[in-house]
Design a protein around this motif. Structure first.
Motif, PDB file in Angstrom:
ATOM      1  N   LEU B  23       0.837  -1.206   0.000  1.00 40.27           N
ATOM      2  CA  LEU B  23       0.000   0.000   0.000  1.00 40.27           C
ATOM      3  C   LEU B  23       0.868   1.250   0.000  1.00 40.27           C
ATOM      4  CD1 LEU B  23      -2.844  -1.161   2.390  1.00 40.27           C
ATOM      5  CD2 LEU B  23      -3.117  -0.412   0.020  1.00 40.27           C
ATOM      6  N   GLY B  24       1.998   1.177   0.679  1.00 45.33           N
ATOM      7  CA  GLY B  24       2.922   2.306   0.654  1.00 45.33           C
ATOM      8  C   GLY B  24       3.449   2.582  -0.746  1.00 45.33           C
ATOM      9  N   PHE B  25       3.741   1.499  -1.475  1.00 46.19           N
ATOM     10  CA  PHE B  25       4.193   1.675  -2.863  1.00 46.19           C
ATOM     11  C   PHE B  25       3.096   2.330  -3.700  1.00 46.19           C
ATOM     12  CE2 PHE B  25       7.053  -2.025  -2.012  1.00 46.19           C
ATOM     13  CZ  PHE B  25       8.224  -1.437  -2.428  1.00 46.19           C
ATOM     14  N   VAL B  26       1.871   1.801  -3.504  1.00 44.97           N
ATOM     15  CA  VAL B  26       0.782   2.223  -4.385  1.00 44.97           C
ATOM     16  C   VAL B  26       0.473   3.698  -4.235  1.00 44.97           C
ATOM     17  CG1 VAL B  26      -1.679   1.953  -4.807  1.00 44.97           C
ATOM     18  CG2 VAL B  26      -0.237  -0.057  -4.593  1.00 44.97           C
ATOM     19  N   VAL B  27       0.479   4.193  -2.975  1.00 43.84           N
ATOM     20  CA  VAL B  27       0.069   5.584  -2.796  1.00 43.84           C
ATOM     21  C   VAL B  27       1.038   6.519  -3.517  1.00 43.84           C
ATOM     22  CG1 VAL B  27       1.260   5.951  -0.589  1.00 43.84           C
ATOM     23  CG2 VAL B  27      -0.772   7.266  -1.132  1.00 43.84           C
ATOM     24  N   PHE B 156      -9.267   3.703   0.578  1.00 41.85           N
ATOM     25  CA  PHE B 156     -10.442   3.712  -0.292  1.00 41.85           C
ATOM     26  C   PHE B 156     -11.230   4.996  -0.075  1.00 41.85           C
ATOM     27  CE2 PHE B 156     -14.857   2.646  -1.216  1.00 41.85           C
ATOM     28  CZ  PHE B 156     -14.720   2.187  -2.511  1.00 41.85           C
ATOM     29  N   ALA B 157     -11.495   5.304   1.212  1.00 46.24           N
ATOM     30  CA  ALA B 157     -12.259   6.504   1.531  1.00 46.24           C
ATOM     31  C   ALA B 157     -11.516   7.753   1.064  1.00 46.24           C
ATOM     32  CB  ALA B 157     -12.501   6.566   3.037  1.00 46.24           C
ATOM     33  N   PHE B 158     -10.204   7.740   1.259  1.00 49.05           N
ATOM     34  CA  PHE B 158      -9.393   8.902   0.928  1.00 49.05           C
ATOM     35  C   PHE B 158      -9.419   9.190  -0.576  1.00 49.05           C
ATOM     36  CE2 PHE B 158      -5.178  10.568  -0.208  1.00 49.05           C
ATOM     37  CZ  PHE B 158      -5.187  11.727   0.540  1.00 49.05           C
ATOM     38  N   PHE B 159      -9.210   8.137  -1.355  1.00 46.25           N
ATOM     39  CA  PHE B 159      -9.170   8.363  -2.803  1.00 46.25           C
ATOM     40  C   PHE B 159     -10.550   8.689  -3.358  1.00 46.25           C
ATOM     41  CE2 PHE B 159      -5.066   6.029  -2.745  1.00 46.25           C
ATOM     42  CZ  PHE B 159      -4.333   7.002  -3.392  1.00 46.25           C
ATOM     43  N   ALA B 167      -7.471  14.887  -5.952  1.00 42.59           N
ATOM     44  CA  ALA B 167      -6.381  15.618  -6.603  1.00 42.59           C
ATOM     45  C   ALA B 167      -5.251  14.666  -6.965  1.00 42.59           C
ATOM     46  CB  ALA B 167      -5.866  16.715  -5.673  1.00 42.59           C
ATOM     47  N   MET B 168      -5.024  13.680  -6.093  1.00 46.88           N
ATOM     48  CA  MET B 168      -3.957  12.717  -6.318  1.00 46.88           C
ATOM     49  C   MET B 168      -4.198  11.911  -7.580  1.00 46.88           C
ATOM     50  SD  MET B 168      -2.658  10.571  -3.098  1.00 46.88           S
ATOM     51  CE  MET B 168      -1.849  11.548  -1.912  1.00 46.88           C
ATOM     52  N   ARG B 169      -5.436  11.502  -7.726  1.00 55.10           N
ATOM     53  CA  ARG B 169      -5.734  10.721  -8.934  1.00 55.10           C
ATOM     54  C   ARG B 169      -5.546  11.576 -10.177  1.00 55.10           C
ATOM     55  NH1 ARG B 169     -11.277   7.665  -8.486  1.00 55.10           N
ATOM     56  NH2 ARG B 169     -11.945   9.710  -7.831  1.00 55.10           N
ATOM     57  N   SER B 192       1.634  12.353  -0.618  1.00 51.73           N
ATOM     58  CA  SER B 192       1.658  10.920  -0.910  1.00 51.73           C
ATOM     59  C   SER B 192       2.899  10.275  -0.310  1.00 51.73           C
ATOM     60  CB  SER B 192       1.584  10.674  -2.415  1.00 51.73           C
ATOM     61  OG  SER B 192       2.768  11.117  -3.026  1.00 51.73           O
ATOM     62  N   TRP B 193       4.016  10.989  -0.327  1.00 47.15           N
ATOM     63  CA  TRP B 193       5.221  10.440   0.303  1.00 47.15           C
ATOM     64  C   TRP B 193       5.058  10.368   1.811  1.00 47.15           C
ATOM     65  CZ3 TRP B 193      10.088   8.605  -1.170  1.00 47.15           C
ATOM     66  CH2 TRP B 193      10.236   8.456  -2.557  1.00 47.15           C
ATOM     67  N   ALA B 194       4.374  11.368   2.372  1.00 50.92           N
ATOM     68  CA  ALA B 194       4.149  11.352   3.816  1.00 50.92           C
ATOM     69  C   ALA B 194       3.289  10.151   4.192  1.00 50.92           C
ATOM     70  CB  ALA B 194       3.486  12.657   4.245  1.00 50.92           C
TER      71      ALA B 194
END
Lengths: 258, 298, 372, 425
Positions: B23-27, B156-159, B167-169, B192-194
């Motif tokens: 999940l860390g990679f994905v974000v 899931f909720a965040f995205f 905005a990330m997407r 996203s890095w945080a």
């Protein structure tokens, strides 16, 4: 029209992306030495036609024959081998290579040196290199690219890059040249340079060309015939003057504008 | 039957760890298009900071985790600001190598400060266990499982609903255009890095808790988690979790049954099993099970 | 399709073309090259330190692999973290064919003229087999899958005991003789001195072949694939052919590199061909200068020699622990940190690497003393 | 250039020594009076002007081997410093050590070796089985003596290596023989769990030998790959399913923790008997300590840490207090301390023989007789490599978190008959 003397025969080409129809039953012919223009509003499918012609897209239906040979179903490399060359709307150059190397890549299909011969260099590979470089130098002369021969293409002004791309297409010794908005984003002077070059090519090479362009003045000045597309369909194919007065064409453009 | 259950369970727990790492990679991939090889480094940092807060300073465990996650998140954001932001628009290999270079640095800095010896995290679970039907289960393992699910739900909720998530997407779609639109894209990258740093801390803590132990070679799990993200598709949180479980369970079952039933594959085949699964799936689906096909634009 | 364009006189054109295609177009560059070769050839005679010879042997052996990876990554734009695997294939090929039959595992005792070329050909063929699957993937996916190759390869190396010696490893003792010349000791020279000539001669030949390759048709095609794959296809460059070709050649050079690396090392085990080795090669390419032939060699020199220089002059570096028992930053840690830092700093500050710095310096000195 | 002259001198002297040897014993360089260093000639690593002997150490100072390599090297250092504090070898030659990191990787070890070989008298430590295998060819070619930090039985017959301690095979034979005779293991199901490499195989060899000698069969043999994050649960599960009541373990500490955690969770509590490097003090402070205290035995050598009744231990503790007070109790430290002791005894002999050249040191290793360690590890009789007699004693420890290093003696320094019969290649 029609008959076996046509250089290019496009029949009933239909292209879809998922549910969206980009081209619907498009048919036209291009004769040897003809300057054939394709115009239409944004999203009408102009670039899609070019992409079908050099096999980047594969239409779901229809046939495209160049000198009697079917192009549908082939790879872009095969289209290049059969003599289709093109330029791109947003440039398709190799930015880290210099102008000569970009042109030499146009000669790729005309050369045969393989990995081993290339690594050895001596003999045939070298002779072939010399011979083909000569051809490229001729194109450099014609397109007045001498000052930039050894500059990385990515560092050159946009207008010059457009000329280099045209030169690379010519280096392929094509039978059919596809020009995708060759003067888009150019100033007047650069536009005239390109127009002059295209005229010169026509005069000297007797080469069939398909021109996709927004600049109406250029199209009307250069083209022998014009095909108008709207929403993927052909709404008119005729000589420039006739097209300009065609009611459906005017509607398509004005409808878009308002 | 007990063997099958036991193997499936331990595979699931390992899968949950893979999922947390993945999940860390994905974000990061989802918002910046970067595969962060330094994720293992963030994991180490979070793990050691937790140890430091818990054992050296004697902070209560969950507070220690919170502090470490916050600090690691800040480091993540800082790395993005100072290094990765300069790499926007550079070719893929260059960005990959920058993150690898960062990993190499972290791998040396950690033992310079904390040494190479195995340390005890001081978590509240130890090796306590409970019985679930025929299975004996470590309490720590149940927490690992729960955390993987909670983080997935939060993602899931965040995205879907969060302002920055959307905005990330958007920025993932076109980095340079997003940068050109100004400050929000920059914040999204750092954010996203945080988030990746915080999630890495959780993964590190669960890895080191109980009998796991804190030591500088724990980042190796990040390499083993690669097949999980590739399998699930680089840009899909759900894919990361599913990929994690698939890899974890298939690895565990391989270790249980391959020596008996397919000895010709050699000893320790379970170690390479994730890569075998990954290659097989990629041959069929070049963008993973849930990944988005890259659009070729002409 | 003869075209009536204004032409220059044919003969004049041909001469200028040949001139333009010279590898060393100016007298200065020719002299410099000859000078460099003489300097390299004199090195083992002038510097007899076994230590520096051994450092430069490793540098030379790895430089060959770096040249190969540069073809793949630098010139064709395909990221690979799987290079170490092909080094391993080359090394074990050399061991299997060249090692004496009475060893364990048993070799075939074949001469160097057999095992050395085979150490390049076998990995190149393996590359041809593995390539089509890997090269369907792009960018990040390719990077990770090539990483998988290292892990899968290590498993095979560990299990195929009859060839690799399994996890016990194998000695590397093939014959180093070509006809009357034995590179285990030419004339009165030591083994390392003699090996130096073998390794660096192969570096020179590989570099020349790479240089020729990238300036001829296949090399241009590879660069076209790197710069813009769609456009490359449109001018008639087959992506599959050139990606696969580059992959195979890169693997072949990796194999050659691995064989020589093993000869210098005298013993190899499956752990030798691991991810850190792959990373080292990518680092060499980046630091040296991606997409330049010279870059591979410069990178190998930098990555190989920097830690040794640091070690040698460590006395003047503050804050570094002198012995194992002191706390704090130790020398090997410092070296690893410098290694990581040089990757990051080069990519951020000078993505074109040492080669670009060199060219800039050359330009500066050409204009010297008018350095404005 | 100084390298060149030294190398030339060295090879010249080597040649001389060979001639001397062929003439039957008393070479010209050995004619000097014993202990009179004034007549010692310069040799690689020995400078008569400053009376210093330089030794090399190639150890794992970074990476996953460092928790073992660092205390080992610290042990080397403390012993050498102790000797130097007393004036040095033969009371007058100071030892200088040059440390290099191999990270337990053979290629780094070879590079370090090439760097050191020109200017050291011998290698006081070469860490790890792979690195020793990598160096062996060069050691033979250069005639350099090296002390391996590895208990592989393969080293016993290598003239260029100076091993100490009883090999892993002996640890297994002694421990299992003890278990089935007096440890309450008669008739119990005995199994083995080992790392799938040379280190694991060495112990397994001992297990098989003990089984033949004591007439039991090994009910289940499981192996695992150095875990690297992989799941080792299946191996433990198989042992449990096979109903094993005792398991001989050949692992490294990080794997031991992972394997035992699974065993503890699944209520699998056989008698674990481990070869020495499976254990590390930190385990006795980990959450597994209670499980370990109930189930875990370690086969090693010597005595309990801090056991003042043993002379060697008393000296070592005193040396630590004086020279490195921050050193934590650690059996790898003790190994390094013993190793340096062995090196010093060989160097003393070489000085006594009046020749610190490589061939002189090799000769000293042959003629040094029996190396003793004050009870920290077994006596080791040297001689020609083929005639070396390695120690066959084992001390069995149990885990007791209250003790330093967490180990308490179960049975001290015993040699079983089975172990006496064990032969190596």
């Amino acid at each position: 029209m029609g008959g076996v003397s046509e250089l290019l025969e496009v029949r009933g080409v239909t292209l879809r992306f998922g549910g969206v129809t980009a081209l619907e039953d498009v048919s036209f012919d291009v004769r040897g030495g003809e300057m054939f223009a394709v115009i239409g509003p944004n999203g009408a499918g102009k670039t899609s036609i070019l992409n079908c012609l050099n096999c980047l897209y594969r239409p779901q239906r229809g046939s495209i024959r160049l000198e009697g040979r079917e192009l549908v179903g082939r790879r872009p490399v095969a289209a290049a081998a059969l003599g289709v060359a093109r330029t791109f709307q947003n440039l398709g150059l190799f930015p880290n290579l210099d102008v000569l190397d970009n042109l030499m890549l146009g000669r790729h299909q005309r050369m045969t040196t393989g990995f081993l011969a290339g690594a050895l260099w001596v003999g045939k590979a070298r002779r072939e290199e010399v011979a083909n470089r000569q051809r490229c130098e001729e194109i450099v002369e014609m397109l007045e690219l001498q000052p930039f021969r050894h500059s990385s293409v990515g560092t050159l002004p946009y207008g010059v890059q457009k000329r280099v791309e045209l030169g690379r297409a010519l280096a392929m010794d094509p039978h059919l040249l596809l020009l995708d908005e060759p003067v888009a984003g150019m100033n007047l002077e650069e536009t005239e340079d390109i127009a002059r070059a295209v005229l010169e090519i026509r005069a000297e090479l007797d080469l069939a060309m398909i021109l996709v362009e927004h600049d109406m003045r250029l199209v009307m000045d250069l083209a022998d015939r014009v095909m108008v597309l709207d929403f993927g369909r052909v709404i008119a194919t005729d000589e420039p003057a006739a097209v300009q007065s065609d009611q459906r064409v005017i509607e398509a453009y004005l409808g878009k504008a308002s | 039957m007990t063997k099958l259950l036991e193997l499936t369970f331990s595979g699931t727990i390992r899968g949950a760890l893979y999922a947390l790492v993945a999940l860390g990679f994905v974000v990061i991939y989802k918002s910046t298009g970067v595969i962060n090889f330094a994720q293992g480094g963030l994991l180490l940092l979070g793990m050691y900071l937790t140890y430091n807060a818990r054992v050296t300073w004697g902070v209560p465990f969950w507070l220690a985790v919170l502090l470490a996650a916050t600090a690691t998140a800040l480091v993540g954001a800082l790395v993005e600001r100072t290094v990765l932001r300069r790499m926007v628009g550079q070719p893929v290999f260059a960005v990959v190598m920058v993150t690898l270079g960062l990993l190499i640095i972290v791998q040396q800095v950690i033992p310079t400060i904390w040494g190479y010896d195995r340390l005890d995290l001081g978590d509240p679970w130890g090796v306590r266990k409970v019985s679930l039907g025929p299975l004996d289960v470590e309490v720590k393992d149940l927490w690992t499982l729960a955390l993987a699910v909670i983080v997935l739900a939060a993602f899931f909720a965040f995205f879907r609903f969060g302002r920055y998530g959307v905005a990330m997407r958007a920025t993932a779609f076109d980095q340079e255009a997003a940068i050109a639109q100004g400050i929000s894209a920059r914040r999204v990258f750092a954010l996203s890095w945080a988030i990746a740093g915080a999630v890495a801390t959780l993964a590190g803590v669960m890895l080191a808790a109980g009998s796991g132990g804190v030591d500088p070679s724990k980042d190796i799990i990040a390499l083993a988690a690669f097949p999980a993200i590739i399998l699930g598709g680089l840009d899909s949180p759900l894919g990361a979790v599913v990929g994690g479980f698939v890899i974890g369970i298939s690895q565990s079952l391989t270790s249980g049954y391959q020596p008996e039933h397919a000895p010709f594959l050699g000893e320790g085949f379970d170690v390479v099993m994730p890569y075998v699964v990954m290659v097989l799936i990629l041959l069929v689906r070049p963008y993973g099970l849930f990944g988005t096909r890259e659009v070729v634009r002409v | 399709m003869a075209i009536a364009l204004p032409r220059l006189a044919n003969r004049e054109m041909a001469r200028s073309q040949s001139d333009a295609l010279r590898l060393f177009p100016t007298r200065w560059s020719r002299n410099a090259t000859v000078g460099l070769i003489v300097a390299v050839a004199a090195f083992p005679l002038a510097v007899t330190s076994e230590f520096w010879l051994s450092v430069l042997l490793f540098v030379g052996a790895t430089a060959i692999g770096a040249l190969g990876l540069n073809l793949l990554t630098g010139f064709t734009g395909q990221v690979s973290l799987g290079h170490a695997f092909f080094l391993g294939v080359g090394a074990y090929t050399a061991c299997y064919l060249g090692n004496p039959p009475e060893g364990a595992p048993a070799g075939r005792g074949l001469p160097m003229v057999v095992w050395l070329p085979a150490a390049a050909i076998v990995p190149a063929l393996v590359g041809l087999v593995v390539g089509p699957a890997a090269l369907r993937l792009k960018g990040n996916y390719l990077a990770v899958v090539s990483l998988g190759l290292v892990f899968l390869g290590a498993h095979v190396f560990k299990e195929w005991e009859s060839v690799t010696g399994g996890s016990d490893g194998t000695s590397v003792l093939p014959s180093l003789a070509v006809g009357p010349v034995d590179f285990a000791g030419i004339g009165g020279l030591t083994k390392n001195q003699s090996l130096f000539y073998l390794v660096w001669a192969i570096v020179a030949i590989s570099a020349l072949a790479c240089k020729n390759l990238v300036r001829s048709r296949p090399g241009r095609a590879m660069q076209a694939v790197r710069d813009r794959d769609v456009a490359a296809e449109v001018v008639g460059v087959s992506l599959a052919r050139y990606k696969l070709g580059a992959f195979s050649i890169s693997s072949g050079l990796a194999g050659l590199s691995g064989a020589l690396y093993a000869v210098v090392l005298t013993y190899v085990e499956p752990g030798t061909w691991s991810l850190p080795l792959s990373i080292q090669f990518v680092a060499m390419v980046i630091v040296g200068g991606i997409g330049t032939t010279m870059g591979g060699i410069l990178g190998a020199l930098f990555i190989g020699a920097l830690p040794e220089l640091v070690k040698h002059y460590s006395a003047s570096i503050p804050f570094v622990a002198r012995t194992a028992t002191e706390e704090g930053l130790s020398l090997p840690q410092l070296n690893q940190i410098l290694f990581g830092l040089s990757i990051v700093l080069f990519l951020v500050l000078e993505p074109r690497g040492l080669a670009a710095l060199w060219l800039r310096a050359k330009a500066y000195f050409k204009a010297w003393p008018f350095s404005y | 250039m100084r390298h060149l002259s030294r190398t030339a001198v060295a090879s010249g002297m080597a040649a001389l020594a060979l001639v001397a040897g062929a003439c039957g014993g008393d070479g010209p360089s050995a004619t000097g009076t014993t202990g009179d260093g004034g007549s010692l000639k310069a040799a690689p690593g020995f400078d008569p002007a400053t009376n210093t002997i330089k030794v090399g150490i190639i150890s794992a100072l970074t990476g996953s081997g460092a928790p073992i390599g660092k205390p080992l090297t610290a042990g080397n250092e403390v012993f050498f410093n102790r000797v130097n504090a007393k004036g040095g070898i033969a009371g007058r030659y100071k030892i200088q050590f040059e440390e290099r990191d191999s990270a337990n990787e053979p290629q780094k070890a070879v590079a370090a070796y090439n760097e050191l070989k020109g200017n050291v008298a011998l290698l006081a430590q070469t860490f790890g089985t792979p690195s020793n295998k990598a160096l062996l060819t060069s050691l033979k070619a250069d005639g350099i003596l090296a002390a391996p930090a590895s208990l592989d039985a393969d080293w016993v017959r290598e003239p260029n290596l100076l091993p100490i301690g009883s090999p892993y095979q002996i640890q297994a034979v002694n421990a299992l023989t003890w278990y089935v005779t007096e440890g309450g293991g008669t008739g119990k199901k005995i199994c083995a769990l080992s790392q799938d490499d040379a280190y694991g195989k060495a112990g397994l060899e001992g297990v098989d030998f003990a089984a033949t000698k004591n007439g039991f069969t090994v009910a289940s043999k499981q192996s695992f790959t150095i875990t690297k994050g992989a799941e080792a649960g299946a191996a433990v599960q198989s042992l449990k399913d096979a109903g094993c009541e005792a398991v001989f373990l050949g692992a490294l500490p990080s794997d031991t923790a992972a394997l035992l955690a699974i065993a503890a969770r699944t209520q699998f509590a056989p008698q674990w008997i481990a070869q020495s490097p499976s254990y590390i003090g930190a385990l006795a402070a980990s959450p597994l300590k209670d499980y370990l205290a109930r189930t875990f035995l370690v086969a090693s050598e010597g005595t309990e840490w801090g056991d003042e009744t043993v002379a060697g231990m008393r000296d070592m503790i005193a040396d630590i207090a004086q020279l490195k007070p921050d050193q934590q109790p650690d059996y790898y430290f003790a190994f390094g301390y013993n190793q340096a002791n062995a090196v010093v005894q060989v160097l003393e002999k070489a000085v006594a023989l009046g020749d610190l050249s490589r061939s002189g040191i090799a000769k000293a290793a042959e003629e040094v007789g029996t190396l003793t360690f004050g009870g920290l590890t077994g006596d080791y009789r040297y001689g020609k490599a083929a005639n070396r007699v390695f120690p066959r004693e084992t001390t069995l420890f149990k885990v007791d978190p209250a003790k330093p290093v967490g180990l308490a003696v179960v049975k001290k320094s015993f040699t079983t008959d089975a172990a006496k019969e064990f032969k190596i290649g």
